[in-house]
Every structure is written in C-alpha cells, then in structure tokens.
Design a protein around this motif. Sequence first.
Motif, PDB file in Angstrom:
ATOM      1  N   THR A  67       0.829  -1.208   0.000  1.00  0.00           N
ATOM      2  CA  THR A  67       0.000   0.000   0.000  1.00  0.00           C
ATOM      3  C   THR A  67       0.867   1.264   0.000  1.00  0.00           C
ATOM      4  O   THR A  67       0.608   2.214  -0.749  1.00  0.00           O
ATOM      5  CB  THR A  67      -0.910   0.013   1.252  1.00  0.00           C
ATOM      6  OG1 THR A  67      -1.695  -1.172   1.243  1.00  0.00           O
ATOM      7  CG2 THR A  67      -1.810   1.222   1.275  1.00  0.00           C
ATOM      8  N   LEU A  68       1.899   1.254   0.836  1.00  0.00           N
ATOM      9  CA  LEU A  68       2.803   2.415   0.880  1.00  0.00           C
ATOM     10  C   LEU A  68       3.414   2.674  -0.489  1.00  0.00           C
ATOM     11  O   LEU A  68       3.455   3.803  -0.971  1.00  0.00           O
ATOM     12  CB  LEU A  68       3.941   2.160   1.873  1.00  0.00           C
ATOM     13  CG  LEU A  68       3.626   2.231   3.361  1.00  0.00           C
ATOM     14  CD1 LEU A  68       4.871   1.902   4.171  1.00  0.00           C
ATOM     15  CD2 LEU A  68       3.123   3.628   3.716  1.00  0.00           C
ATOM     16  N   ALA A  87       0.466  13.347   5.126  1.00  0.00           N
ATOM     17  CA  ALA A  87      -0.196  13.134   6.419  1.00  0.00           C
ATOM     18  C   ALA A  87       0.170  14.213   7.425  1.00  0.00           C
ATOM     19  O   ALA A  87      -0.228  14.151   8.584  1.00  0.00           O
ATOM     20  CB  ALA A  87       0.177  11.759   6.969  1.00  0.00           C
ATOM     21  N   GLN A  88       0.982  15.173   6.963  1.00  0.00           N
ATOM     22  CA  GLN A  88       1.434  16.289   7.808  1.00  0.00           C
ATOM     23  C   GLN A  88       2.134  15.823   9.078  1.00  0.00           C
ATOM     24  O   GLN A  88       1.834  16.275  10.178  1.00  0.00           O
ATOM     25  CB  GLN A  88       0.267  17.204   8.151  1.00  0.00           C
ATOM     26  CG  GLN A  88      -0.283  17.842   6.905  1.00  0.00           C
ATOM     27  CD  GLN A  88      -1.476  18.715   7.182  1.00  0.00           C
ATOM     28  OE1 GLN A  88      -2.274  18.435   8.070  1.00  0.00           O
ATOM     29  NE2 GLN A  88      -1.585  19.794   6.424  1.00  0.00           N
ATOM     30  N   VAL A  89       3.061  14.901   8.890  1.00  0.00           N
ATOM     31  CA  VAL A  89       3.900  14.489  10.011  1.00  0.00           C
ATOM     32  C   VAL A  89       5.366  14.688   9.612  1.00  0.00           C
ATOM     33  O   VAL A  89       5.662  15.013   8.461  1.00  0.00           O
ATOM     34  CB  VAL A  89       3.661  13.017  10.416  1.00  0.00           C
ATOM     35  CG1 VAL A  89       2.273  12.827  10.999  1.00  0.00           C
ATOM     36  CG2 VAL A  89       3.872  12.089   9.231  1.00  0.00           C
ATOM     37  N   VAL A 408      -0.953   6.654  11.036  1.00  0.00           N
ATOM     38  CA  VAL A 408      -0.551   7.971  10.538  1.00  0.00           C
ATOM     39  C   VAL A 408      -1.318   8.355   9.276  1.00  0.00           C
ATOM     40  O   VAL A 408      -1.851   9.455   9.174  1.00  0.00           O
ATOM     41  CB  VAL A 408       0.981   8.024  10.286  1.00  0.00           C
ATOM     42  CG1 VAL A 408       1.376   9.366   9.702  1.00  0.00           C
ATOM     43  CG2 VAL A 408       1.742   7.749  11.584  1.00  0.00           C
ATOM     44  N   MET A 409      -1.403   7.450   8.325  1.00  0.00           N
ATOM     45  CA  MET A 409      -2.121   7.776   7.086  1.00  0.00           C
ATOM     46  C   MET A 409      -3.617   7.872   7.379  1.00  0.00           C
ATOM     47  O   MET A 409      -4.123   7.190   8.271  1.00  0.00           O
ATOM     48  CB  MET A 409      -1.912   6.667   6.039  1.00  0.00           C
ATOM     49  CG  MET A 409      -0.587   6.758   5.314  1.00  0.00           C
ATOM     50  SD  MET A 409      -0.314   5.334   4.240  1.00  0.00           S
ATOM     51  CE  MET A 409      -1.342   5.741   2.838  1.00  0.00           C
ATOM     52  N   SER A 410      -4.315   8.684   6.593  1.00  0.00           N
ATOM     53  CA  SER A 410      -5.755   8.747   6.811  1.00  0.00           C
ATOM     54  C   SER A 410      -6.394   7.481   6.246  1.00  0.00           C
ATOM     55  O   SER A 410      -5.905   6.898   5.271  1.00  0.00           O
ATOM     56  CB  SER A 410      -6.351   9.967   6.107  1.00  0.00           C
ATOM     57  OG  SER A 410      -6.421   9.728   4.730  1.00  0.00           O
ATOM     58  N   LYS A 411      -7.489   7.077   6.889  1.00  0.00           N
ATOM     59  CA  LYS A 411      -8.110   5.821   6.462  1.00  0.00           C
ATOM     60  C   LYS A 411      -8.589   5.904   5.003  1.00  0.00           C
ATOM     61  O   LYS A 411      -8.506   4.922   4.267  1.00  0.00           O
ATOM     62  CB  LYS A 411      -9.282   5.481   7.393  1.00  0.00           C
ATOM     63  CG  LYS A 411      -9.751   4.053   7.224  1.00  0.00           C
ATOM     64  CD  LYS A 411     -10.750   3.644   8.301  1.00  0.00           C
ATOM     65  CE  LYS A 411     -11.251   2.227   8.031  1.00  0.00           C
ATOM     66  NZ  LYS A 411     -12.357   1.832   8.879  1.00  0.00           N
ATOM     67  N   ASN A 413      -7.187   7.538   2.526  1.00  0.00           N
ATOM     68  CA  ASN A 413      -6.058   7.336   1.613  1.00  0.00           C
ATOM     69  C   ASN A 413      -5.643   5.877   1.572  1.00  0.00           C
ATOM     70  O   ASN A 413      -5.273   5.356   0.514  1.00  0.00           O
ATOM     71  CB  ASN A 413      -4.870   8.202   2.038  1.00  0.00           C
ATOM     72  CG  ASN A 413      -5.124   9.669   1.740  1.00  0.00           C
ATOM     73  OD1 ASN A 413      -6.084  10.003   1.041  1.00  0.00           O
ATOM     74  ND2 ASN A 413      -4.287  10.543   2.278  1.00  0.00           N
ATOM     75  N   VAL A 414      -5.691   5.237   2.723  1.00  0.00           N
ATOM     76  CA  VAL A 414      -5.339   3.817   2.755  1.00  0.00           C
ATOM     77  C   VAL A 414      -6.327   3.038   1.901  1.00  0.00           C
ATOM     78  O   VAL A 414      -5.952   2.240   1.037  1.00  0.00           O
ATOM     79  CB  VAL A 414      -5.347   3.280   4.204  1.00  0.00           C
ATOM     80  CG1 VAL A 414      -5.136   1.773   4.225  1.00  0.00           C
ATOM     81  CG2 VAL A 414      -4.277   3.969   5.037  1.00  0.00           C
TER      82      VAL A 414
END
Length: 452
Positions: A67-68, A87-89, A408-411, A413-414
Amino acid sequence: MPAEQSIHGQWSSRWMYFLAATGSAVGLGNIWKFPYIAGENGGGAFVLVYLVTIVFVGLPVLIAEVTLGRRGKRDPVNSMGDLALEAQVTSRWRGLGWLAALGGLLILSFYTVIAGWALRYMWEAASGAFVGFNSTSSVAYFSAFTNSAGALTAWSTVFLFLTMFCVGRGVNRGIEASLRYVMPLMLALLLIMVGYSMQSGSFQQALQFLFAPDFSKLTVNVILVAMGHAFFTLAVGAGSMMIYGAYVPAKLSLPRVCFDIALADTLIALLAGIAIFPLVFAHDLPVGGGPGLIFMSLPIAFGQMPYGTLMGTVFFLMLTLAAFSSAISAIEGMMTVFIERWHISRSRAAVLLGAGVWVLSLGTVLSFNHGSDLTLLGKNFFDLIDYLTANIMLPTVSLFTALFVGWVMSKENVEQAVLANNRGLFNLWYKTLKYVSPIAIGLVFLAALDVI
Ligand code: PHE
C-alpha cells in the motif's frame, strides 16, 4: 494525490505482479533457510510460531507495505517523504525507507553467496558428481567446497553479476517472462522430491518433527527467529514489496493478491521441509546441521534415485532461479533510491551497488572458512548479518510500516490505495494491522530485550 505511474516502470498485468512478488517471496528462504532454522530451533514449535506470525503479522504488513509503495509511487525514501508530507507528520519517516532499502542490500550480500552454492551444485549434479553419494561423502564434499574461499567467491560473483545485469536492464524485461515457467516447474519438482522422501522410511519421523510441536523447545529466541523468518520469507520490511507495490497496475485490489502470494510462499516452504527432513533422518544427518543442511541431504537422494543426475541438475537450476528472482527484488529498493537521489542511470546504479554488495559478500564467504573463528557475540560475519537483517531490521521496518499505515495515514487514503473489494475483510485487515501486528512485534522485541 500521488503520481499516476512510477517513473521506474509498471507490471503489465495482475498475473505479472503476482509472479514478480511471489518470485520475490519464494527463494532461498523457503528451500534453504526454512528447513535448517526449523531444524536448529526445535521443529514443530518453531513451525507453529512461524505460521501464526504469517497470518497475524506477515500478511497484514505485506498488504500495508505494498500500500505504501502504491500510494507513494517513488523510491522507498521519497515515497515515505511524500506520504509523511501528505499526512502532515515529520519527514523523519524517510528513515523507514532508508532502513528498508539498506536491509535489502545487506540481505543480498549473503544471499549471493548461498545462491553461488546452488549454482555450483547445479553444475556438479549435471556432471554426475553425486552418483552413489552417502552421508559421509556428501558431508565431506560440502565442507571441502565451503573451505575454499576462492571457489565460494567465484560462484557468488557469477550469481551477483547476473543479478545486477538483470536489475540494470530493468525489472520488466526478462524476469517476468522466466518466472512464468520457473515457479510451476519448481512446484512440480518439489512434489517429486516429497514423493521420493515419502518412501525413504523416515517420513513419519519427519512429519512428527515438523508438525508435532514440543513446547518445551519454545524459548523467546525461537519466537524471535520464527517471527524474523516470517518477514524474511515474505520479503517484507526490505523495501522490495514497497517498490514492487509502486509498479502495481491501477485497478488491482491488493488483499486478495497478497493473500495468494503469502499462501504460495508458505506452501513451498512446507513442501521443502517435507522433502528434506525424511532424508535428514534416514541418513542420520544432524537436524541442526546449519546452512549446509539441504546441500548435504539432497545430493544423497539425487545420488541414489533413478534419473538422479537429471533431477539434481533441474532442482538446483530451479533453486538458482528462485534465488535470482528474490535477489533482484532485494536490491531494487536501493536501486531506485540511487537513481532518484543522485540522478544516475539505472545501469550506473547497478554497477555501483553491485561493487558494494560484492565487497560485503566477502565477509560471508570468509565466515565459512578462514574467518569462521572471527566472531562477535558468538556469531561469525554471516550469522551476524543474517541475525541483524531477519531478526532486527525487517521486524523494525514492519513495526513502523504497520504504525504508519494503521495510525498515521488517513483511512481514506489507505482505502484508496488498497482498493479492497470486500468491506468486511478490509476492516478486519485494518484492525489487525492497527492493533494486533504492532503489539505482537513489540511484545516479541520487548521479550527479546529481557524487559518482560
Ligand atoms: N523472500 C526471500 C526468500 O525467502 C528473501 C528476501 C528477503 C528477498 C527480503 C527480498 C527481500 O528467499
């Protein structure tokens, strides 16, 4: 939104992706490593932990790593950078990409040496060297070979050269086409070997050893090694599945194909175990015989069975090719890092990385002869690199992969990258990835550190 397509290429179909990823997963880990570490770690209990880890950690993290790559579409370092930004991290997540790609490179440095053994054994099988072999001659033959640093280096160099040559040309050309025949043929040969081993008399003992867990053998270290092997054999945590994920065609749904990859990988490992242990027991070879186990046991079978010369040759050819498709994937992550970071051509990156891996591989070569006494923490160079990659680096990358995709990623986007066609299964995977996988890896690590 990420780019439509990776600049490094794309698989031509679902089937091709399946072949490439299965080629990455199925390799020396299944046929060479699985039997000998199962042997060293007490058999059944180890196998059980390995299987449980595949289901609850290996497969979920495999889907996450693909996925990444699919969402990032760039080399592992830049992909992590882009996804962190999205993800703004902190951009420190790039470190995950570095660690993964470095793991792949280190793995290749010993992989090429063992694959060199397979090449040499193919040659020897073809020339009839194994005819009439018994356990004494087989063991003596193996130690004479591994005692020669020159011979090990020569065969390993040939393998590395072929690997880097193919990687230098790009993954699409060549590798996809050959795997189409290699994988089914390998399965057929393994089945033939299982059939032969079944009649050898020690089949029951082998099944007992592999599938009847003796829990008194279960130590924290056995659990750590079994978990490490689950990652190693699935090629998870080394950047390979991430970069292969970047080449996945647009509409493909990930969970099902990843399930198929993990299933194929596991079946081949179990078949290898069932083929090898009856021979080990029948010929009184040491179960904990270490990295030479299949190289000492199989030639005896080939030396005694009808058409053994032909079967032995084909078997070691398959092993070489299976190693080849994994070796290519092990270095592909770092290849793309070099290409994107330093704007160099693919062929130049292949030359540079090939040279670096070659130098490192000498450490493994020497571990079997002149340098076998050179140890740190009781481990020679080969053991150290193997331990460091499988038991520390791959699980660490996998842990952070699970945390990144799960937390961290939004659901949304995943979901967009996974493209699951079954909501219930998607949620099951997502929850496992969020909670079960990281906790399991974390606990094993803590236990290994003697904290609990
Ligand atoms: N999965 C491969 C095997 O089982 C090894 C591997 C690990 C390949 C990590 C690539 C990356 O042999």
